[in-house]
Design a protein around this motif. Structure first.
Motif, PDB file in Angstrom:
ATOM      1  N   SER A  29       0.884  -1.139  -0.051  1.00 41.28           N
ATOM      2  CA  SER A  29      -0.026  -0.004  -0.052  1.00 41.28           C
ATOM      3  C   SER A  29       0.830   1.459   0.030  1.00 41.28           C
ATOM      4  O   SER A  29       2.035   1.360   0.404  1.00 41.28           O
ATOM      5  N   GLY A  30       0.214   2.414  -0.399  1.00 44.06           N
ATOM      6  CA  GLY A  30       0.802   3.588  -0.446  1.00 44.06           C
ATOM      7  C   GLY A  30       1.425   4.247  -1.782  1.00 44.06           C
ATOM      8  O   GLY A  30       2.207   5.162  -1.827  1.00 44.06           O
ATOM      9  N   LEU A  31       1.147   3.090  -2.887  1.00 46.19           N
ATOM     10  CA  LEU A  31       2.018   3.672  -4.056  1.00 46.19           C
ATOM     11  C   LEU A  31       0.792   3.415  -5.281  1.00 46.19           C
ATOM     12  O   LEU A  31       0.115   2.866  -5.342  1.00 46.19           O
ATOM     13  N   THR A  32       1.273   4.100  -6.387  1.00 46.72           N
ATOM     14  CA  THR A  32       0.821   3.888  -7.677  1.00 46.72           C
ATOM     15  C   THR A  32       1.700   3.772  -8.695  1.00 46.72           C
ATOM     16  O   THR A  32       1.568   2.959  -9.605  1.00 46.72           O
ATOM     17  N   CYS A  33       2.685   4.607  -8.881  1.00 45.97           N
ATOM     18  CA  CYS A  33       3.708   4.623  -9.818  1.00 45.97           C
ATOM     19  C   CYS A  33       4.477   3.453  -9.927  1.00 45.97           C
ATOM     20  O   CYS A  33       4.792   2.590  -8.735  1.00 45.97           O
ATOM     21  N   SER A  60      -0.547  -3.595  -7.452  1.00 45.60           N
ATOM     22  CA  SER A  60       0.244  -3.549  -6.504  1.00 45.60           C
ATOM     23  C   SER A  60       0.445  -5.026  -5.560  1.00 45.60           C
ATOM     24  O   SER A  60       0.649  -5.264  -4.303  1.00 45.60           O
ATOM     25  N   ALA A  87       4.085   0.173   2.660  1.00 45.92           N
ATOM     26  CA  ALA A  87       3.483  -0.531   3.820  1.00 45.92           C
ATOM     27  C   ALA A  87       2.881  -1.775   3.041  1.00 45.92           C
ATOM     28  O   ALA A  87       2.675  -1.980   1.869  1.00 45.92           O
ATOM     29  N   ALA A  89      -0.412  -4.057   2.811  1.00 46.48           N
ATOM     30  CA  ALA A  89      -1.815  -4.211   3.130  1.00 46.48           C
ATOM     31  C   ALA A  89      -2.321  -5.486   3.584  1.00 46.48           C
ATOM     32  O   ALA A  89      -3.386  -5.802   4.413  1.00 46.48           O
ATOM     33  N   PRO A 140      -3.055  -2.990   7.542  1.00 48.30           N
ATOM     34  CA  PRO A 140      -3.399  -1.569   7.941  1.00 48.30           C
ATOM     35  C   PRO A 140      -3.644  -1.512   9.447  1.00 48.30           C
ATOM     36  O   PRO A 140      -4.182  -2.081   9.876  1.00 48.30           O
TER      37      PRO A 140
ATOM     38  N   LYS B  10      -4.124   6.622 -12.994  1.00 47.09           N
ATOM     39  CA  LYS B  10      -3.210   6.659 -11.692  1.00 47.09           C
ATOM     40  C   LYS B  10      -2.711   8.020 -11.356  1.00 47.09           C
ATOM     41  O   LYS B  10      -2.311   8.711 -12.330  1.00 47.09           O
ATOM     42  N   ALA B  11      -2.408   8.240 -10.204  1.00 47.60           N
ATOM     43  CA  ALA B  11      -1.773   9.353 -10.096  1.00 47.60           C
ATOM     44  C   ALA B  11      -0.274   9.360  -9.946  1.00 47.60           C
ATOM     45  O   ALA B  11       0.368   8.205 -10.028  1.00 47.60           O
ATOM     46  N   GLN B  12       0.218  10.410  -9.825  1.00 46.19           N
ATOM     47  CA  GLN B  12       1.914  10.550 -10.095  1.00 46.19           C
ATOM     48  C   GLN B  12       2.297  11.051  -8.579  1.00 46.19           C
ATOM     49  O   GLN B  12       1.971  12.389  -8.472  1.00 46.19           O
ATOM     50  N   GLU B  13       3.157  10.560  -8.224  1.00 43.20           N
ATOM     51  CA  GLU B  13       3.735  11.018  -6.803  1.00 43.20           C
ATOM     52  C   GLU B  13       5.166  11.724  -6.867  1.00 43.20           C
ATOM     53  O   GLU B  13       5.790  12.004  -5.629  1.00 43.20           O
ATOM     54  N   ASP B  94      -0.544   4.931   4.839  1.00 43.60           N
ATOM     55  CA  ASP B  94      -0.654   4.483   3.614  1.00 43.60           C
ATOM     56  C   ASP B  94      -1.836   3.548   3.396  1.00 43.60           C
ATOM     57  O   ASP B  94      -2.391   2.666   4.436  1.00 43.60           O
ATOM     58  N   GLU B  95      -2.665   3.302   2.175  1.00 45.38           N
ATOM     59  CA  GLU B  95      -3.525   2.394   1.942  1.00 45.38           C
ATOM     60  C   GLU B  95      -3.273   2.062   0.482  1.00 45.38           C
ATOM     61  O   GLU B  95      -2.618   2.874  -0.167  1.00 45.38           O
ATOM     62  N   HIS B  97      -3.297   2.223  -2.963  1.00 42.46           N
ATOM     63  CA  HIS B  97      -3.238   3.072  -4.085  1.00 42.46           C
ATOM     64  C   HIS B  97      -3.497   4.683  -3.471  1.00 42.46           C
ATOM     65  O   HIS B  97      -3.972   5.337  -4.274  1.00 42.46           O
ATOM     66  N   ARG B  98      -3.185   4.643  -2.204  1.00 45.07           N
ATOM     67  CA  ARG B  98      -3.439   5.962  -1.880  1.00 45.07           C
ATOM     68  C   ARG B  98      -2.479   6.104  -0.559  1.00 45.07           C
ATOM     69  O   ARG B  98      -1.948   5.256   0.066  1.00 45.07           O
ATOM     70  N   HIS B  99      -2.169   7.392  -0.350  1.00 50.91           N
ATOM     71  CA  HIS B  99      -1.054   7.681   1.170  1.00 50.91           C
ATOM     72  C   HIS B  99      -1.373   9.194   1.290  1.00 50.91           C
ATOM     73  O   HIS B  99      -1.661  10.070   0.489  1.00 50.91           O
ATOM     74  N   ARG B 101       1.374  11.817   3.536  1.00 51.25           N
ATOM     75  CA  ARG B 101       2.487  11.706   4.106  1.00 51.25           C
ATOM     76  C   ARG B 101       3.097  13.123   4.342  1.00 51.25           C
ATOM     77  O   ARG B 101       2.656  14.058   3.652  1.00 51.25           O
ATOM     78  N   LEU B 138      -1.807  11.232  -2.104  1.00 53.02           N
ATOM     79  CA  LEU B 138      -1.884  10.407  -3.093  1.00 53.02           C
ATOM     80  C   LEU B 138      -3.205   9.836  -2.923  1.00 53.02           C
ATOM     81  O   LEU B 138      -3.405   9.153  -2.039  1.00 53.02           O
ATOM     82  N   LEU B 139      -4.155  10.207  -3.948  1.00 59.76           N
ATOM     83  CA  LEU B 139      -5.247   9.616  -3.914  1.00 59.76           C
ATOM     84  C   LEU B 139      -5.434   8.963  -5.386  1.00 59.76           C
ATOM     85  O   LEU B 139      -4.469   8.829  -6.168  1.00 59.76           O
ATOM     86  N   HIS B 140      -6.272   7.778  -5.653  1.00 63.21           N
ATOM     87  CA  HIS B 140      -6.129   6.920  -6.658  1.00 63.21           C
ATOM     88  C   HIS B 140      -5.966   7.373  -8.183  1.00 63.21           C
ATOM     89  O   HIS B 140      -5.119   7.349  -8.905  1.00 63.21           O
TER      90      HIS B 140
END
Lengths: 180, 261
Positions: A29-33, A60, A87, A89, A140, B10-13, B94-95, B97-99, B101, B138-140
Motif C-alpha cells: 500500500s501507499g503507491l501507484t507509480c 500492487s 507498507a 496491506a 493496515p 493513476k496519480a503521480q507522486e 498508507d492504503e 493506491h493512496r497515501h 505523508r 496521493l489519491l487513486h
C-alpha cells in the motif's frame, strides 16, 4: 561439548523455522507509480530466501516463490517493503504443515516457530495451507485494531512471546498471529 | 465509460519542481542532473545553470542529497557552489493506491557567485539555509502536494556580498498536482510512463514585502521504471522583485539504482 551441541541444536531449530513456507502473496500500500512498485520488487528479489517474484503493478500485488528449504522469515518481507518506503496491506502465506491440531487463541509451536491462531478456521491443517499474518505492520493500522480484540494476550501488541506464554516457549522470541 | 477511464488513471507522486513527502527507497542511490536554461534579462543572456546531485536513501524515512552548482552567469561556465539537502518523512498513512505523508526538509548551501538579485534561492544562487515541511496526498486518480519553507541567507563567498537593502529572509511555498497519462494500464516495468504536472511556486519576503508567484507546467517520462526525464517551463505570473530569471526551461535526467547499498 555439551554447549556446542546445544548451540548446534539451536541453530538447526532456528533454521527449521518457517522452512515449510512455499509462497506468499503480498499486497503493498501507499503507491501507484511503477517506479515505486519496482523499488519493492527489487528489495524482495534481493532477499536470500526468495526464488522469484511476479508482480501485478496495477494492483500492487507481488507473488513470491521461496527457495526450497529456505529460511523464510515474514519479518524480512515486511522490512523489504517498509525500507522501499511503503507498507503491507496484506500478506497471505502458503505453508506445508503435516497433520497438526492448532488450538485457537493459543501458542502453537511448530518447527521452532510459534503461531498464534486467532480464529477457528482450519484448525487441523494437512499439506499446503494458506493463512494470513495479521501482526502489526502486516495489515493496515485500522484493521490491526480489530484483530487485536481477538485475543487478550499481550503478544499481539509486541509480536514477542511473554512470560504469560507456555513454559516451554522462549520468552522474547517471535510469535506470528495468523488467521486461516 | 467514466468508470473505466477513472480506474485506469493513476496519480503521480513524483514532482518536477518540488519534492514530494515520500523518500527514495532505503539502500538506494540516485543521480540527478538538472539543467536550468534561464532568461537572465539583467545580463541580456540565456544562462545555463547545471545542478548535478547524488541522492542516497539512508533509511526508509531519511534521504540525503549532495549537489554541485555550476553556471555561466557573468563568467565562463564554472562551479559556483554546493549544497546538502536532507528530507525526513515523519508521518505516513498508507492504503492501497493512496497515501498521506508529511516530511521535514533542510538545505544548507554555499555559493560564491555574484549576487545581483532580490530573489532568495539557496538551491543555486545564495549561501544560506532553508527549513521546510511537505505534505503529499496521493489519491487513486490524483496526487496533490504542498510545501512551506523558511529560507535565510548570508553573503556569498569570494567577497560577493548581498546588496545593501536586500532581504535576508524569505518564505516559500509550493502547490503541485500530477497525473499519469500513459500507460493506461500497467503490465510491465518496461512501459514508458508519461506524466503531466502543474505546479505553483511562490516566495514572499516579509522584510521588504516583495513577492513572486510562478506557474510551472511540466512533463515527465519514466523509462524502465528507473530513469526519469523531466521537462518543464516556469513562468512568473505576478511579482515585484528583481530576479535572475522570470522564466526558464528545465531539463532533468535522473536515474535510480535500487537496493545497491
Amino acid at each position: 561439548m555439551k554447549t556446542l551441541f546445544l548451540s548446534f541444536a539451536l541453530i538447526m531449530s532456528s533454521f527449521l523455522s518457517f522452512a515449510q513456507i512455499q509462497s506468499a502473496t503480498l499486497t503493498a500500500s501507499g503507491l501507484t507509480c511503477s517506479m515505486c512498485s519496482k523499488s519493492i520488487f527489487k528489495a524482495l528479489e534481493k532477499l536470500a530466501s526468495v526464488q522469484s517474484v511476479e508482480v501485478d503493478i496495477d494492483q500492487s500485488v507481488f507473488q513470491i516463490q521461496f527457495k526450497d528449504n529456505a529460511h523464510v522469515q515474514p519479518d524480512d518481507i515486511k522490512k523489504a517493503v517498509t525500507e522501499a518506503g511503503f507498507a503491507i496491506a496484506s500478506l497471505h502465506i502458503v505453508a506445508r504443515f503435516p497433520k497438526l491440531n492448532l488450538a485457537k487463541d493459543a501458542h502453537n509451536i511448530y518447527a521452532a516457530a510459534t503461531y498464534h491462531l486467532l480464529n477457528e478456521g482450519n484448525q487441523a491443517p494437512n499439506g499446503d495451507v494458506a493463512f494470513r499474518i495479521v501482526d502489526k505492520g502486516f495489515v493496515p493500522d485500522a484493521a490491526f485494531k480489530q484483530y487485536k480484540k481477538m485475543t487478550n494476550m499481550h503478544c499481539i501488541e509486541t509480536g514477542k512471546l511473554a512470560s504469560c506464554c507456555p513454559k516451554d516457549a522462549s520468552i522474547g522470541s517471535r510469535v506470528y498471529h495468523i488467521l486461516f | 465509460m467514466f468508470m473505466i477511464l477513472g480506474s485506469s488513471l493513476k496519480a503521480q507522486e513524483l514532482f518536477n519542481y518540488s519534492e514530494p513527502a515520500s523518500n527514495m527507497p532505503a539502500h538506494s542511490l540516485g543521480i540527478r542532473l538538472t539543467n536550468n536554461i534561464l532568461d537572465e534579462k539583467h545580463l541580456g543572456q540565456i544562462t545555463h545553470q547545471f545542478l548535478p546531485e547524488l541522492m542516497w536513501g539512508v533509511h526508509k524515512n531519511l534521504m540525503l542529497h549532495v549537489e554541485a552548482i555550476a553556471n555561466n552567469s557573468e563568467t565562463p561556465f564554472r562551479l559556483a557552489g554546493a549544497s546538502v539537502y536532507a528530507k525526513y518523512r515523519f508521518y505516513s498513512q498508507d492504503e492501497v493506491h493512496r497515501h498521506f505523508r508529511m516530511a521535514a526538509f533542510a538545505r544548507a548551501a554555499y555559493n560564491q557567485g555574484h549576487v545581483h538579485y532580490q530573489e532568495i534561492e539557496t538551491n543555486g544562487m545564495n549561501t544560506g539555509a532553508e527549513l521546510g515541511f511537505i505534505a503529499t496526498q496521493l489519491l487513486h486518480k490524483q496526487a496533490l502536494s504542498a510545501s512551506f519553507s523558511y529560507e535565510q541567507i548570508g553573503n556569498n563567498g569570494a567577497g560577493n556580498d548581498i546588496h545593501a537593502g536586500n532581504a535576508l529572509r524569505a518564505l516559500n511555498y509550493s502547490a503541485s498536482t500530477g497525473r499519469l497519462i500513459l500507460p493506461r494500464r500497467y503490465t510491465s516495468y518496461k512501459q514508458t510512463n508519461l506524466n503531466l504536472m502543474f505546479e505553483v511556486l511562490g516566495q514572499y519576503q516579509p522584510e521588504l514585502g516583495l513577492y513572486f508567484v510562478d506557474v510551472a507546467p511540466s512533463i515527465q517520462f519514466i523509462i524502465h521504471s528507473q530513469t526519469r526525464i523531466d521537462i518543464g517551463f516556469r513562468q512568473q505570473m505576478a511579482g515585484d522583485m528583481e530576479r535572475m530569471a522570470k522564466r526558464g526551461l528545465m531539463i532533468r535526467l535522473e536515474h535510480l539504482l535500487f537496493a545497491v547499498l
